[in-house]
Design an enzyme around this catalytic site. Structure first.
Site, PDB file in Angstrom:
ATOM      1  N   ARG A 149     -68.780 -15.364  26.594  1.00 45.22           N
ATOM      2  CA  ARG A 149     -68.739 -15.279  25.134  1.00 45.22           C
ATOM      3  C   ARG A 149     -67.604 -14.339  24.723  1.00 45.22           C
ATOM      4  NH1 ARG A 149     -74.127 -14.592  26.842  1.00 45.22           N
ATOM      5  NH2 ARG A 149     -75.576 -16.226  26.143  1.00 45.22           N
ATOM      6  N   LYS A 173     -76.113 -10.992  26.399  1.00 45.78           N
ATOM      7  CA  LYS A 173     -77.117 -10.761  25.368  1.00 45.78           C
ATOM      8  C   LYS A 173     -78.325 -10.044  25.957  1.00 45.78           C
ATOM      9  CE  LYS A 173     -76.128 -14.582  22.182  1.00 45.78           C
ATOM     10  NZ  LYS A 173     -76.688 -15.779  21.532  1.00 45.78           N
ATOM     11  N   HIS A 246     -65.840 -20.085  21.552  1.00 46.81           N
ATOM     12  CA  HIS A 246     -67.066 -20.761  21.978  1.00 46.81           C
ATOM     13  C   HIS A 246     -66.782 -22.196  22.421  1.00 46.81           C
ATOM     14  CE1 HIS A 246     -71.037 -19.079  22.191  1.00 46.81           C
ATOM     15  NE2 HIS A 246     -71.569 -20.256  21.978  1.00 46.81           N
ATOM     16  N   ARG A 249     -66.109 -22.049  25.936  1.00 43.02           N
ATOM     17  CA  ARG A 249     -67.390 -21.918  26.639  1.00 43.02           C
ATOM     18  C   ARG A 249     -68.054 -23.288  26.789  1.00 43.02           C
ATOM     19  NH1 ARG A 249     -71.505 -18.177  27.855  1.00 43.02           N
ATOM     20  NH2 ARG A 249     -73.586 -18.624  27.043  1.00 43.02           N
ATOM     21  N   HIS A 272     -77.785 -18.106  30.058  1.00 42.37           N
ATOM     22  CA  HIS A 272     -78.837 -18.602  29.176  1.00 42.37           C
ATOM     23  C   HIS A 272     -80.209 -18.209  29.716  1.00 42.37           C
ATOM     24  CE1 HIS A 272     -76.204 -22.057  27.402  1.00 42.37           C
ATOM     25  NE2 HIS A 272     -76.022 -20.917  26.789  1.00 42.37           N
ATOM     26  N   TYR A 281     -75.542 -29.409  27.045  1.00 43.18           N
ATOM     27  CA  TYR A 281     -74.261 -29.737  27.657  1.00 43.18           C
ATOM     28  C   TYR A 281     -74.331 -30.939  28.593  1.00 43.18           C
ATOM     29  CZ  TYR A 281     -72.864 -25.141  25.992  1.00 43.18           C
ATOM     30  OH  TYR A 281     -72.589 -24.056  25.202  1.00 43.18           O
TER      31      TYR A 281
END
Length: 302
Positions: A149, A173, A246, A249, A272, A281
């Site tokens: 990110r 995150k 992004h 990404r 994730h 995806y």
């Protein structure tokens, strides 16, 4: 109103310390709380426990009247559900009025990505004899090689790059940590930039920093700075598509899956928490479908 500021601040600390929420999550959750409490003030409600499902539905109607997207409404419901769960734990309320509210179904959009030919143009626009060109090349190679990110990229320091085993250490995150491998193209671009271009940029500043990516004044790049660099590279490459960090990404994940990578591995690389997030995806490009068809169908070739 019922010590709003007190609970606003304590909830923020709860998100930071106990939930390890990302700065962006905290920022938007607190904004959502401000919107909700402005609504309660308008309705003349002065206590948290005065809010029931009927009040919640009136609040939701006001959001829809503002033509907010379903995604925005969903986020506000999630924020307030979490807030009231916190209030329950603190014995401020007995019931969470948001617990029975269903999140509106969001549009399932297929992420945009770049084709290899489009990427090639981006990789060819930088002047590698100049410090900024070396930095830009290292930046785009790393973004595509790792799928990180923009916030993760901005936080990188020199020690996060391990040239011996070819990995980058990333804090994502919720302060979740992961190691991501990178390939030869990114390795060459990073080594060139760190040994040459970065030193030239750092010399323009009077301060020392371990930040990996620097701007033209020799200080650490910001998120916006990274986006501005990509926008200029797109313009220089004469691409008609919109490219943002992004999208690189998305491209990283799409290309891996199209070439046979398994979903769990891609999930780990992207950082994730849930596999369902990675599953967006699993779409395939027309070119990939054609390759599979031509390779597999008995009557596709002579």
């Amino acid at each position: 109103m019922n010590n709003f500021r007190q609970y606003w601040q304590s909830f923020k600390e709860y998100l930071q310390i106990e939930k390890n929420a990302s700065p962006y999550t905290i920022k938007y959750y607190m904004q959502d709380l401000e919107v909700f409490f402005s609504f309660l003030h308008t309705e003349g409600l002065t206590r948290f426990c005065d809010v029931d499902e009927r009040i919640v539905r009136v609040f939701l109607n006001t959001l829809y009247d503002q033509r907010l997207s379903r995604k925005s409404v969903s986020r506000k419901i999630s924020a307030l559900r979490t807030f009231y769960k916190y209030l329950e734990r603190e014995d401020v309320v007995d019931v969470n009025p948001f617990s029975a509210i269903r999140l509106p179904k969001t549009e399932s959009k297929i992420p945009g990505f770049l084709y290899e030919k489009e990427l090639e143009k981006l990789f060819e626009v930088s002047d590698l004899t100049q410090p900024l060109g070396q930095r830009n090349q290292a930046l785009i190679e790393l973004l595509y090689a790792t799928g990180i990110r923009v916030s993760e990229c901005r936080q990188l320091i020199l020690d996060n790059i391990d040239f011996y085993i070819g990995t980058v250490f990333v804090q994502g995150k919720g302060r979740k940590e992961r190691y991501i491998p990178y390939g030869k193209f990114a390795e060459i671009a990073l080594e060139t930039y760190i040994q040459d271009g970065r030193k030239a940029l750092l010399a323009k500043s009077n301060q020392q920093t371990n930040a990996l990516f620097l701007n033209n004044r020799g200080v650490p790049l910001t998120d916006r700075g990274i986006r501005d660099i990509l926008n200029k590279m797109v313009k220089d490459a004469a691409l008609t598509v919109h490219v943002h960090p992004h999208k690189l990404r998305h491209t990283f994940a799409t290309h891996l899956l199209n070439e046979g990578a398994d979903l769990r591995s891609v999930q780990e690389l992207l950082g994730h928490e849930n596999l369902s997030t990675t599953q967006i995806y699993t779409h395939v490009t027309k070119d990939h479908l054609r390759r599979v068809y031509m390779r597999s169908h008995p009557r596709a070739n002579d």
